[in-house]
Design an enzyme around this catalytic site. Structure first.
Site, PDB file in Angstrom:
ATOM      1  N   SER A 139       7.953  28.110  64.279  1.00  0.00           N
ATOM      2  CA  SER A 139       8.076  27.944  62.591  1.00  0.00           C
ATOM      3  C   SER A 139       9.163  29.227  62.179  1.00  0.00           C
ATOM      4  CB  SER A 139       6.508  28.257  62.571  1.00  0.00           C
ATOM      5  OG  SER A 139       6.615  29.186  60.577  1.00  0.00           O
ATOM      6  N   TYR A 152       0.648  36.371  62.193  1.00  0.00           N
ATOM      7  CA  TYR A 152       0.591  34.790  62.390  1.00  0.00           C
ATOM      8  C   TYR A 152       2.229  35.329  62.756  1.00  0.00           C
ATOM      9  CZ  TYR A 152       2.462  29.668  61.199  1.00  0.00           C
ATOM     10  OH  TYR A 152       2.464  28.966  61.577  1.00  0.00           O
TER      11      TYR A 152
HETATM   12  N1  LIG Z   1       2.188  24.023  57.459  1.00  0.00           N
HETATM   13  C1  LIG Z   1       3.343  24.820  57.481  1.00  0.00           C
HETATM   14  O1  LIG Z   1       3.889  24.972  56.632  1.00  0.00           O
HETATM   15  C2  LIG Z   1       3.818  24.750  58.954  1.00  0.00           C
HETATM   16  C3  LIG Z   1       5.011  25.769  59.353  1.00  0.00           C
HETATM   17  C4  LIG Z   1       5.358  25.617  60.503  1.00  0.00           C
HETATM   18  C5  LIG Z   1       4.747  25.799  61.681  1.00  0.00           C
HETATM   19  N2  LIG Z   1       3.440  25.609  61.935  1.00  0.00           N
HETATM   20  C6  LIG Z   1       3.183  25.069  63.002  1.00  0.00           C
HETATM   21  O2  LIG Z   1       3.096  23.442  62.732  1.00  0.00           O
HETATM   22  C7  LIG Z   1       1.541  23.416  63.528  1.00  0.00           C
HETATM   23  C8  LIG Z   1       0.531  22.332  63.531  1.00  0.00           C
HETATM   24  O3  LIG Z   1      -0.194  22.760  61.818  1.00  0.00           O
HETATM   25  P1  LIG Z   1      -0.672  21.787  60.192  1.00  0.00           P
HETATM   26  O4  LIG Z   1       0.256  22.557  59.632  1.00  0.00           O
HETATM   27  O5  LIG Z   1      -0.303  20.818  61.161  1.00  0.00           O
HETATM   28  O6  LIG Z   1      -1.757  22.113  60.172  1.00  0.00           O
HETATM   29  P2  LIG Z   1      -3.272  21.555  60.516  1.00  0.00           P
HETATM   30  O7  LIG Z   1      -3.583  20.522  59.609  1.00  0.00           O
HETATM   31  O8  LIG Z   1      -4.458  22.487  60.223  1.00  0.00           O
HETATM   32  O9  LIG Z   1      -3.330  21.152  61.813  1.00  0.00           O
HETATM   33  C9  LIG Z   1      -3.977  22.135  63.003  1.00  0.00           C
HETATM   34  C10 LIG Z   1      -4.154  21.358  64.894  1.00  0.00           C
HETATM   35  O10 LIG Z   1      -4.782  21.692  65.391  1.00  0.00           O
HETATM   36  C11 LIG Z   1      -5.734  21.609  65.841  1.00  0.00           C
HETATM   37  N3  LIG Z   1      -5.850  23.495  66.435  1.00  0.00           N
HETATM   38  C12 LIG Z   1      -6.061  24.352  66.137  1.00  0.00           C
HETATM   39  N4  LIG Z   1      -7.144  25.333  67.220  1.00  0.00           N
HETATM   40  C13 LIG Z   1      -7.383  24.627  67.493  1.00  0.00           C
HETATM   41  C14 LIG Z   1      -7.803  24.482  69.497  1.00  0.00           C
HETATM   42  N5  LIG Z   1      -8.478  26.152  69.489  1.00  0.00           N
HETATM   43  N6  LIG Z   1      -8.092  23.675  70.353  1.00  0.00           N
HETATM   44  C15 LIG Z   1      -7.326  22.902  69.640  1.00  0.00           C
HETATM   45  N7  LIG Z   1      -6.796  22.034  68.725  1.00  0.00           N
HETATM   46  C16 LIG Z   1      -6.808  23.260  67.905  1.00  0.00           C
HETATM   47  C17 LIG Z   1      -6.421  21.564  64.864  1.00  0.00           C
HETATM   48  O11 LIG Z   1      -7.242  20.518  65.525  1.00  0.00           O
HETATM   49  P3  LIG Z   1      -9.138  20.893  65.546  1.00  0.00           P
HETATM   50  O12 LIG Z   1      -9.796  21.837  64.376  1.00  0.00           O
HETATM   51  O13 LIG Z   1      -9.661  19.414  65.831  1.00  0.00           O
HETATM   52  O14 LIG Z   1      -9.544  21.531  67.116  1.00  0.00           O
HETATM   53  C18 LIG Z   1      -5.532  20.259  64.050  1.00  0.00           C
HETATM   54  O15 LIG Z   1      -5.369  19.691  64.034  1.00  0.00           O
HETATM   55  C19 LIG Z   1       0.570  24.766  63.819  1.00  0.00           C
HETATM   56  O16 LIG Z   1       1.291  25.113  64.722  1.00  0.00           O
HETATM   57  C20 LIG Z   1       1.503  25.671  62.341  1.00  0.00           C
HETATM   58  O17 LIG Z   1       1.426  27.171  63.531  1.00  0.00           O
HETATM   59  C21 LIG Z   1       2.840  24.736  60.409  1.00  0.00           C
END
Ligand SMILES: NC(=O)c1ccc[n+]([C@@H]2O[C@H](COP(=O)([O-])OP(=O)(O)OC[C@H]3O[C@@H](n4cnc5c(N)ncnc54)[C@H](OP(=O)(O)O)[C@@H]3O)[C@@H](O)[C@H]2O)c1
Length: 252
Positions: A139, A152
């Site tokens: 990120s 975070y």
């Molecule tokens: N959205 C942003 O602005 C952003 C920006 C930069 C980086 N990111 C990074 O991108 C990645 C994905 O985030 P996203 O934005 O796609 O969020 P999201 O839509 O909330 O998806 C998060 C995913 O992680 C899974 N997850 C969370 N805890 C878990 C666990 N303990 N075991 C297995 N799976 C788990 C969730 O699945 P379940 O709940 O079904 O387990 C879900 O599939 C993250 O690493 C986040 O830090 C996000």
């Protein structure tokens, strides 16, 4: 031409957001995708869309459970040669002095230890076979810190260290490592960060045209479809309206 024909890909965090979009993108190029997360119903629904995919329910916080679940989903002689480690989350936006130690543990166990557990499940096999791609979801929070984001950000700085460390530890093995580091992406991320406060989550994206999960999936697809001599190391991507982790131009 299907550029990922014959590849077996693991995507953690495939039940939503960036992970789900990436699974679709990899499958569209012919990869057989293993969809991993905790919410089985969502994984099964996505799997129906993606020919050749399968699901594995796991919690990346659990080291032994993650390794066993991934092992169990593999057929005799199969090995994962592409892994996208997207499972992750943030909790809260409080100053560090007001933070909740239980939430700190959840973020550290998911974002740092969870990535280590995913690596442990795939990396030895890739090194032994001298081929593979590992994509880390970093990120911009792993490069710059913002108020209320200390924990975070610390977790994403750690992901960056794991990306750099894995590259060095597997040096010369033929395995490629990529860190994709997005700014603001509209997913469930903010809703989870704000513990289901949808109004507060919506406000994060109000008046801006943020990145979409498909934008990030597209960058991941780019990295893993390069010629074997090319390793795209790091991709930093911003919404056009975002100048830094604290500056975002909003249309009112
Ligand atoms: N959205 C942003 O602005 C952003 C920006 C930069 C980086 N990111 C990074 O991108 C990645 C994905 O985030 P996203 O934005 O796609 O969020 P999201 O839509 O909330 O998806 C998060 C995913 O992680 C899974 N997850 C969370 N805890 C878990 C666990 N303990 N075991 C297995 N799976 C788990 C969730 O699945 P379940 O709940 O079904 O387990 C879900 O599939 C993250 O690493 C986040 O830090 C996000």
């Amino acid at each position: 031409m299907n550029r990922l024909e014959n590849r077996l890909a693991l995507v953690t965090g495939a039940s939503a957001g960036i992970g789900a979009a990436t699974a679709r993108a990899l499958a569209s190029e012919g990869a057989r995708v293993i969809l991993a997360a905790r919410r089985l119903d969502r994984l099964q629904a996505l799997s129906k869309e993606l020919p050749g995919s399968r699901v594995v329910q796991l919690d990346v916080q659990d080291a032994a459970g993650t390794l066993a679940a991934i092992q169990a989903v593999l057929e005799e002689g199969e090995f994962i040669d592409l892994a996208v480690l997207s499972a992750g989350l943030a909790r809260g936006f409080e100053p560090i002095q007001e933070g909740d130690p239980e939430e700190w543990s959840e973020v550290i166990d998911t974002n740092i230890k969870g990535v280590l557990h995913g690596l442990k499940a795939v990396l030895s096999g890739m090194i032994a076979r001298r081929t593979g791609d590992v994509v880390f979801l970093g990120s911009v929070a792993g490069r710059w810190v913002y108020p209320g984001g200390a924990l975070y950000c610390a977790s994403k700085y750690a992901v960056r260290a794991l990306y750099e460390g894995a590259r060095q530890d597997a040096f010369g093995s033929g395995v490629r490592f990529t860190s994709v580091d997005p700014g603001m992406v509209e997913t469930d991320f903010s809703s989870i960060r704000f513990r289901g406060d949808e109004q507060r989550a919506k406000a994060v994206y109000a008046g801006v045209d943020p990145l979409t999960p498909d934008d990030v999936a597209d960058a991941i697809l780019y990295a893993v479809t390069r010629a074997p001599n090319v390793n795209i190391g790091e991709i930093v991507m911003w919404a056009s309206a975002q100048a830094s982790v604290t500056a975002c131009k909003r249309e009112t």
